[in-house]
Write a protein that holds these residues in place. Structure first.
Motif, PDB file in Angstrom:
ATOM      1  N   ASP A 251       0.529  -1.315   0.146  1.00 59.59           N
ATOM      2  CA  ASP A 251       0.064   0.364   0.136  1.00 59.59           C
ATOM      3  C   ASP A 251       1.215   1.187   0.108  1.00 59.59           C
ATOM      4  OD1 ASP A 251      -2.739  -1.568   0.027  1.00 59.59           O
ATOM      5  OD2 ASP A 251      -2.546  -1.594   2.092  1.00 59.59           O
ATOM      6  N   ASN A 271      -3.750  -0.782  -2.454  1.00 56.60           N
ATOM      7  CA  ASN A 271      -4.038  -1.648  -3.373  1.00 56.60           C
ATOM      8  C   ASN A 271      -4.984  -2.527  -3.470  1.00 56.60           C
ATOM      9  OD1 ASN A 271      -2.876  -3.822  -5.304  1.00 56.60           O
ATOM     10  ND2 ASN A 271      -1.729  -4.745  -4.488  1.00 56.60           N
ATOM     11  N   HIS A 274      -5.766  -5.482  -5.295  1.00 54.83           N
ATOM     12  CA  HIS A 274      -5.252  -6.647  -4.648  1.00 54.83           C
ATOM     13  C   HIS A 274      -4.321  -7.217  -6.072  1.00 54.83           C
ATOM     14  CE1 HIS A 274      -7.698  -6.671  -1.173  1.00 54.83           C
ATOM     15  NE2 HIS A 274      -8.701  -6.909  -2.038  1.00 54.83           N
ATOM     16  N   LYS A 276       0.004  -8.478  -7.867  1.00 58.43           N
ATOM     17  CA  LYS A 276       0.659  -8.825  -7.073  1.00 58.43           C
ATOM     18  C   LYS A 276       1.887  -7.169  -7.010  1.00 58.43           C
ATOM     19  CE  LYS A 276      -0.130 -13.670  -8.913  1.00 58.43           C
ATOM     20  NZ  LYS A 276       0.139 -14.017  -9.418  1.00 58.43           N
ATOM     21  N   GLY A 283      -3.425  -3.106 -11.094  1.00 56.11           N
ATOM     22  CA  GLY A 283      -3.720  -2.447  -9.807  1.00 56.11           C
ATOM     23  C   GLY A 283      -4.604  -1.460 -10.159  1.00 56.11           C
ATOM     24  N   THR A 285      -7.273   1.632  -9.396  1.00 54.49           N
ATOM     25  CA  THR A 285      -8.165   1.703  -8.410  1.00 54.49           C
ATOM     26  C   THR A 285      -8.323   3.131  -8.532  1.00 54.49           C
ATOM     27  OG1 THR A 285      -9.324   0.798  -6.681  1.00 54.49           O
ATOM     28  CG2 THR A 285      -6.786   1.983  -6.884  1.00 54.49           C
TER      29      THR A 285
END
Length: 326
Positions: A251, A271, A274, A276, A283, A285
């Motif tokens: 994060d 994150n 989620h 990797k 990622g 968002t």
């Protein structure tokens, strides 16, 4: 008789008191004697003793008819006064009540027909009261029905089939209201903003929504920043600042400043997808904060300061009115 004297027997010469005068005495006038007349001899005068003729006597009653007239001895008493009538307002001696006559009876007062409820006469007030209450209840019910059906009739007349919003819904802004507010407030691509501290634009990682798939990178350096100058804020108040970004693995967090002042602790750039570590393509968002803005022009700066973790890709920024999450 001569032409000068017609005699004392003519009516015009019949003077009952002639015996008191000299000429009457010369003509033979005599005073009255017991029970007899008086005046001149042979007079046509028919006299009666005082008290014999009585005036004002009541008419004989039914029982007196057929009786003989009173004798002279019964009426000759001098100064006899006729029987007086009763005083004013008092019943006469000859009065007899109707019930004393044959077939007579005491008059009876008209009897009133009793009404229901034991009352005599007068309107039925209980019935009138019930009727009045029924009328008032009918009017109230009619008004209520008209009010309840008024909105439906208006909607049908206007052709609007959408039901009205209930006041029992949540006070939080609905999604449709937020979308309307977002349309009126600015939205920008991060690549079009003022960059500082070594921040650059790139388009190698897929998934960015900006024009051409571009985004701001190289923010993981202390002092790197992105500044957005917003004009024409309609009114002062709380707004929601959204940021579309990509984080992979650990994060991240950066410093948010509004009009040159740090807002809150840190802007959370977790994150949430989620992804990797190193997989920034998966990622993408969003995050948000609720700063207070003034009316007119405002500046919003996202920077990497000491203690921040800034390994993110920044794609877009936009505003919505109020405290919302979507």
């Amino acid at each position: 008789m001569t032409s000068g004297n017609n005699g004392a027997s003519t009516p015009e010469d019949d003077d009952p008191f002639g015996y008191l005068y000299a000429d009457g005495q010369a003509n033979g006038a005599q005073p009255p004697s017991g029970g007899g007349g008086y005046g001149y001899p042979g007079s046509v005068n028919r006299t009666r003793a005082v008290g014999q003729r009585q005036y004002g006597q009541p008419a004989p009653t039914q029982q007196q008819y057929g009786q003989s007239a009173p004798t002279q001895q019964q009426t000759a008493a001098y100064g006899q006064v006729p029987q007086q009538q009763g005083a004013y307002g008092q019943p006469s001696a000859h009065y007899a009540a109707p019930e004393t006559f044959p077939g007579g009876g005491a008059p009876t007062a008209p009897q009133q027909q009793p009404t229901r409820g034991g009352r005599s006469g007068g309107p039925n007030t209980k019935g009138l009261l019930i009727g009045a209450i029924a009328v008032v209840a009918a009017v109230v019910i009619g008004i209520g029905v008209a009010i309840m059906g008024g909105d439906d009739s208006d909607n049908k007349a206007s052709g609007d089939s959408t039901p009205t919003t209930s006041t029992s819904q949540s006070a939080q802004p609905s999604q449709s209201a937020s979308a309307s507010a977002a349309a009126d407030l600015p939205k920008t691509d991060a690549k079009d903003l003022q960059l500082g501290g070594g921040a650059t634009v790139a388009s190698d990682v897929e998934g960015a929504q900006s024009d051409g798939g571009s985004y701001v990178t190289n923010l993981n350096n202390q002092g790197a920043s992105v500044t957005w100058t917003i004009d024409d804020i309609p009114k002062a108040g709380v707004y929601t600042v959204f940021a579309y970004f990509s984080a992979a693995g650990e994060d991240q967090s950066m410093t948010l400043s509004v009009n040159g002042k740090t807002f809150g602790s840190k802007l959370n750039l977790g994150n949430f997808a989620h992804a990797k570590d190193g997989d920034f393509a998966h990622g993408w968002t969003k995050t948000y904060a609720w700063p207070s803005l003034k009316q007119g022009t405002n500046t919003i700066t996202l920077s990497c300061q000491a203690g921040d973790k800034c390994n993110v890709l920044l794609d877009q920024l936009w505003l919505k009115a109020g405290q919302v999450k979507n």
